[in-house]
Design a protein around this motif. Sequence first.
Motif, mmCIF file in Angstrom:
data_model
loop_
_atom_site.group_PDB
_atom_site.id
_atom_site.type_symbol
_atom_site.label_atom_id
_atom_site.label_comp_id
_atom_site.label_asym_id
_atom_site.label_seq_id
_atom_site.Cartn_x
_atom_site.Cartn_y
_atom_site.Cartn_z
ATOM 1 N N ALA A 248 -5.604 7.830 -1.422
ATOM 2 C CA ALA A 248 -4.264 8.388 -0.707
ATOM 3 C C ALA A 248 -3.230 8.796 -1.817
ATOM 4 O O ALA A 248 -2.631 9.792 -1.784
ATOM 5 C CB ALA A 248 -3.770 7.279 0.241
ATOM 6 N N ARG A 249 -3.212 7.706 -2.890
ATOM 7 C CA ARG A 249 -2.371 7.816 -4.042
ATOM 8 C C ARG A 249 -2.804 9.263 -4.758
ATOM 9 O O ARG A 249 -1.936 9.939 -5.107
ATOM 10 C CB ARG A 249 -2.505 6.663 -4.929
ATOM 11 C CG ARG A 249 -1.612 6.889 -6.103
ATOM 12 C CD ARG A 249 -1.713 5.574 -7.147
ATOM 13 N NE ARG A 249 -3.039 5.505 -7.451
ATOM 14 C CZ ARG A 249 -3.303 4.316 -8.181
ATOM 15 N NH1 ARG A 249 -2.440 3.379 -8.079
ATOM 16 N NH2 ARG A 249 -4.489 4.298 -8.706
ATOM 17 N N VAL B 250 -6.647 3.520 -0.192
ATOM 18 C CA VAL B 250 -5.399 3.294 -0.958
ATOM 19 C C VAL B 250 -5.439 4.461 -2.315
ATOM 20 O O VAL B 250 -4.454 5.175 -2.305
ATOM 21 C CB VAL B 250 -4.603 2.070 -1.258
ATOM 22 C CG1 VAL B 250 -3.245 2.491 -1.558
ATOM 23 C CG2 VAL B 250 -4.701 1.456 0.230
ATOM 24 N N ALA C 48 0.650 -1.146 -0.098
ATOM 25 C CA ALA C 48 -0.106 0.150 -0.002
ATOM 26 C C ALA C 48 0.833 1.203 -0.018
ATOM 27 O O ALA C 48 0.622 2.208 -0.730
ATOM 28 C CB ALA C 48 -0.911 -0.010 1.229
ATOM 29 N N VAL C 49 1.848 1.221 0.684
ATOM 30 C CA VAL C 49 2.766 2.420 1.007
ATOM 31 C C VAL C 49 3.453 2.781 -0.278
ATOM 32 O O VAL C 49 3.715 3.688 -0.834
ATOM 33 C CB VAL C 49 3.604 2.602 2.123
ATOM 34 C CG1 VAL C 49 4.446 1.515 2.462
ATOM 35 C CG2 VAL C 49 4.035 3.807 2.557
ATOM 36 N N LEU D 135 -0.031 -0.668 6.338
ATOM 37 C CA LEU D 135 0.830 -0.042 5.339
ATOM 38 C C LEU D 135 1.730 -1.191 4.412
ATOM 39 O O LEU D 135 1.812 -0.851 3.322
ATOM 40 C CB LEU D 135 1.713 0.732 6.038
ATOM 41 C CG LEU D 135 1.255 1.944 7.005
ATOM 42 C CD1 LEU D 135 2.352 2.510 8.035
ATOM 43 C CD2 LEU D 135 0.786 2.871 5.982
ATOM 44 N N ARG E 29 3.239 7.500 4.493
ATOM 45 C CA ARG E 29 2.455 6.910 5.539
ATOM 46 C C ARG E 29 1.661 7.723 6.209
ATOM 47 O O ARG E 29 0.429 7.244 6.625
ATOM 48 C CB ARG E 29 3.575 6.725 6.664
ATOM 49 C CG ARG E 29 4.218 5.452 6.643
ATOM 50 C CD ARG E 29 5.630 5.534 7.568
ATOM 51 N NE ARG E 29 6.566 4.676 7.187
ATOM 52 C CZ ARG E 29 6.556 3.273 7.746
ATOM 53 N NH1 ARG E 29 5.639 3.073 8.381
ATOM 54 N NH2 ARG E 29 7.519 2.440 7.290
ATOM 55 N N LEU F 103 -1.663 7.736 4.122
ATOM 56 C CA LEU F 103 -2.319 6.438 4.329
ATOM 57 C C LEU F 103 -2.902 6.519 5.866
ATOM 58 O O LEU F 103 -4.257 6.156 5.909
ATOM 59 C CB LEU F 103 -1.648 5.254 4.391
ATOM 60 C CG LEU F 103 -1.372 4.727 2.607
ATOM 61 C CD1 LEU F 103 -0.243 3.717 2.930
ATOM 62 C CD2 LEU F 103 -2.432 4.381 2.319
ATOM 63 N N VAL G 42 1.513 4.111 -3.121
ATOM 64 C CA VAL G 42 1.347 5.616 -2.819
ATOM 65 C C VAL G 42 2.829 6.482 -3.202
ATOM 66 O O VAL G 42 2.854 7.245 -3.950
ATOM 67 C CB VAL G 42 1.104 5.893 -1.497
ATOM 68 C CG1 VAL G 42 0.854 7.689 -1.064
ATOM 69 C CG2 VAL G 42 -0.282 5.560 -1.256
#
Lengths: 224, 445, 409
Positions: A150-151, A147, A100-101, A132, A120, A123, A104
């Motif tokens: 967030a991206r 996610v 996930a992190v 994460l 981080r 997220l 991003v």
Amino acid sequence: MSTTIIETGGLTRNYGDICALKPLDLKVPEGEWLSVMGHSGSGKSTLLNLLGGLDRPSNGSLRVGGEDMQGLTEDGLARFRREFVGIIFQQHHLIPYLTAVENVMMAQYFHSVPDEAEARLALERVGLGHRLKNRPSELSGGEQQRVCIARAIINSPKLLLGDEPTGNLDHKSTLMVMELLKELRAEERFTIVMVTHNPEVAAWGDRTIYLDDGILVREERTRS
Amino acid sequence: MVLAKLAPHLLSWAGIVLAMGRGFSGRRSVVAAGAIVGFPLGVAGACLLSRAYPGDFSFAIIRDIVGGSFLLLWGGAVAAIYSSTVREFPRSWGERLANSPFCAGAVALSSGMIAGAISACRLVGTYNTLPPFLLLALAASILALAALAVERALAASFPVSHSGLMASVVALLLFSASSIIRLDLFSPLTMKLMKFSHDFVHQFFESMLIPDHLFIRTYLWGYIGLLFGNGVGFWGALILWFTPAVLVALAIQWERLPSVAHIRQGAQRRRLLATGIRARRFRLVIPVLAMVVLAAAVYRSRFPSVEYWDPKPLPISASPSGDIFIPKKGDVDLEDGKLHKYLFKQGGREARFFVLMTPAGKLTVDLDACAICKPDGYGQAEGTVICYYCKTLIPLETVGQPGGCNPIPLPFTEKEDGVHIDGLTLLNMWGTNAQSTARVKGGGK
Amino acid sequence: MLFRILKNSFLKRPKAVFLVFLSITMGAAVATAFLGIAGEVSHKMALELRSYGANILLEPSALEGGGFLREEDLPKIKTVFWKYNITGFTPYLFGVAEFSANGKHERGIVSGTWFNKELVVPGEESTVQGIKVIAPWWDVQGGWPQAADDAVIGAALAKRLGLSVGGQVEATVRGTGQRFRVAGIVTTGGYEEEQVFAPLVTVQSLLRQQGKVSRVLVSALTVPMDAFGRKDPATMSKDEYEKWYCTAYVTSVAKNVEEVMAGSRAKPIWQIASAEGALLKKLNSVMLLLTILALGASATAVSTSLMASMAERSPEIALMKAVGADRFQITAIFVGETLIISLCGGVIGYLLGDQLAELISRTVFNSTIASPLWLFPTAIVSAFVVAVAGSVAPLRRALRIEPVRVLKG
């Protein structure tokens, strides 16, 4: 009334003989949340792709954030996409082999330099601080969509585009995502253009336009 | 011909001017003036020096100056790395000095002089007339102007830092010097280092050659022995050679990026950082190129290009008594193992001959012709002389002995200070041996 | 980040990566092997052309002298017109002998020769002649013979007889026996490995052929044979004849030597050597062609497997583009991937190719080759070339991907 962020004049898009978008005149003021409704094939996704710099208009003028989209080169369009817009897809479209992190951070990497701490934080802001290091396949649909959000917002875009962002989500997740978007918009003050065929979702916006067969047929303001 | 010989020197000179124009952007006119004045000054200086002190001494001086610039680069590199890592470095005065027009002019002038001197060394010894040197100075000036014009056309996003400028200029000077064997610095460095490591071991460890010494155990000798290895000189010199350029590159790599802590928005902060990183990468290009140039210099030093030594015959005349005298240490060093050709004219007759020190250490004087071939003359290659007419290779050891396609030996007397040849004998021998087919002029091929 | 993307993409698709790696490795290995052999072959040819080896063979002409040359004529070779161009010569006297050592018996050839003999010719400077001078490539393990009963033995024969340096070998010819101490073992890659070399005097007495020599190999500094040298001197003009006469063609030197050795016939070895040279040259170009073909094949393989993986990867590339990657960034990811693979492939390919070259040269050419230093960069570069050539087409396809078409919905 604030400045206009999107302005189209006679915007059309043809795929061969098929006309996906008939001449369209549209103005979106900065900070507005616009919902676009219509059934499939009505040209709403085409409009969104044009606004996001993923596609080029066949005819007419299109200005987004003061940039004339017709005059941009391919790399210019890429720069526009990474600096000006964030896109949320219905199918999420996360890279399956990245966590996930990292997903991003990839957006940060293409924009400038990756910054893990910031990724981080982003997220955590969408409520995924505990996931994460998970890959997309280990996340639920709602989590994946967060996610994706967030991206989309990591590079502080002026314009957030949503292509049926809740199309694959259950009712509860939909509510959660919409709430999140509302909160983020309040903080970051970006403009939202969201395509949906769910009237309930459309009602979150300030204004809704209805497309049918590539023509703007109706528009209405939502009473808050 | 002359220019082809000078190509590496002129190329590196153009590179130097290009780098200086970039490094002192905004002071182009000062740089141009310094460069165009400096180069001919260097050429003239080298000529005068070689006139005043013939032989190796003048070369040694120029080599030492080039070596000095290398030491200067070391200093600059250390300063650069210090200033990029230590916060309390007093940079202001140094920077002010580096930005002053005086500094730009001085750097341009001095590097021009060194480059000019190096290039002139290529010609000294082979040419004794003015035109080649004038040609050299002219070509260098034109190249300097051309390089500055090219520099103007380069993209603005391609800056050269002061340390990078220093590294590139010194690297190009070293490259230029490395193609002249007597100016080459890398081989002497290798040798010095070898000697140093031997001396070091003797000085420091001999006293400890006591069984069961407190610190030096016997097995340690296995490692100390490494210092005597053959590779020590080469690898050590490589390290010394490349370290300053590497330090400069590291200094740029470790430069602090613009402070971004005050920017709250992540995207903006990152964009600023990315711009800084990109600029830093561009600044790194020059030191990396300098390393490539240094590597080329090492290569040239290790594998000097073998070429035919094809000297122009020097005109020489006899004393009234008919005696030709060639000093051993005059304009040319007769005992350097190379073929030295002379052209003797008297009363409408002429003859060509050469003086050569054989590997056995014996001087020999021979006609520039053999008994049978057309007298096209001889050139010198590795370990042999070659007859230009029939392309036969003749071992150096046998030059001075008659027979075969060997050059015809001339009777001569060797004195302490030089070689005496009888002019009349020379003309007669040429007449009988080189026959009527002789084409004396021009020195053969 | 780039490295994280690359690492994860490698781990995600090990099979595709392995396929690309394999084709690059094969290409680099084949290029290393072929170029190594070709380079070594031309190196050997160059040695020959530089006339280090013997290039004139003196044999008894069959009619007179009973099939032998006279040893006392040898110093005359250093007095001929082209004496300075004759860098060395070595006499040989051959005989068939029974060798026995360590209880093993072998039939073989014993040759008497000079190893390192100082030759004094009146009126000339003394020179050193012998095998050591004309065959500097002999790889002698141990030392050269010092005493009259020391010998150098060929590696193949030594192996069969179980001999090592310092051992003893007994040679018997028609009842006469001679015991030799093995001073050295020689490896040349040629017929020399089957013989025993001993001082000429000793072999002369063993064969009862005092003062006789069966052949002389002469090494001369000569001018490469060209069209002019092959011309018939009778048809030349005066100028041409003069030039031909004073040019050290191997034929003229051979003629020269023949005149001073009574009852001899001189054959320039170039006749053999140049035929061999032509063959080697052809072989070299075949090698080069094969190398190019092999590299092309592996580039095609790289291209195909990258293309195949492209179908699977297009959504992720489209996504990267949608997020804002420009062409440079996409290229960096792609090229970075192939360069990392090709670096590994180059190193492994070099190691494999080196072994392959050794195997080929041992089985086909019956000689060992020392792998030259330049092969390593060659292997790496050929791996890079294969990788880059192979990824051009896939990369173009990747750059043409339109996010809109791939990322529907």
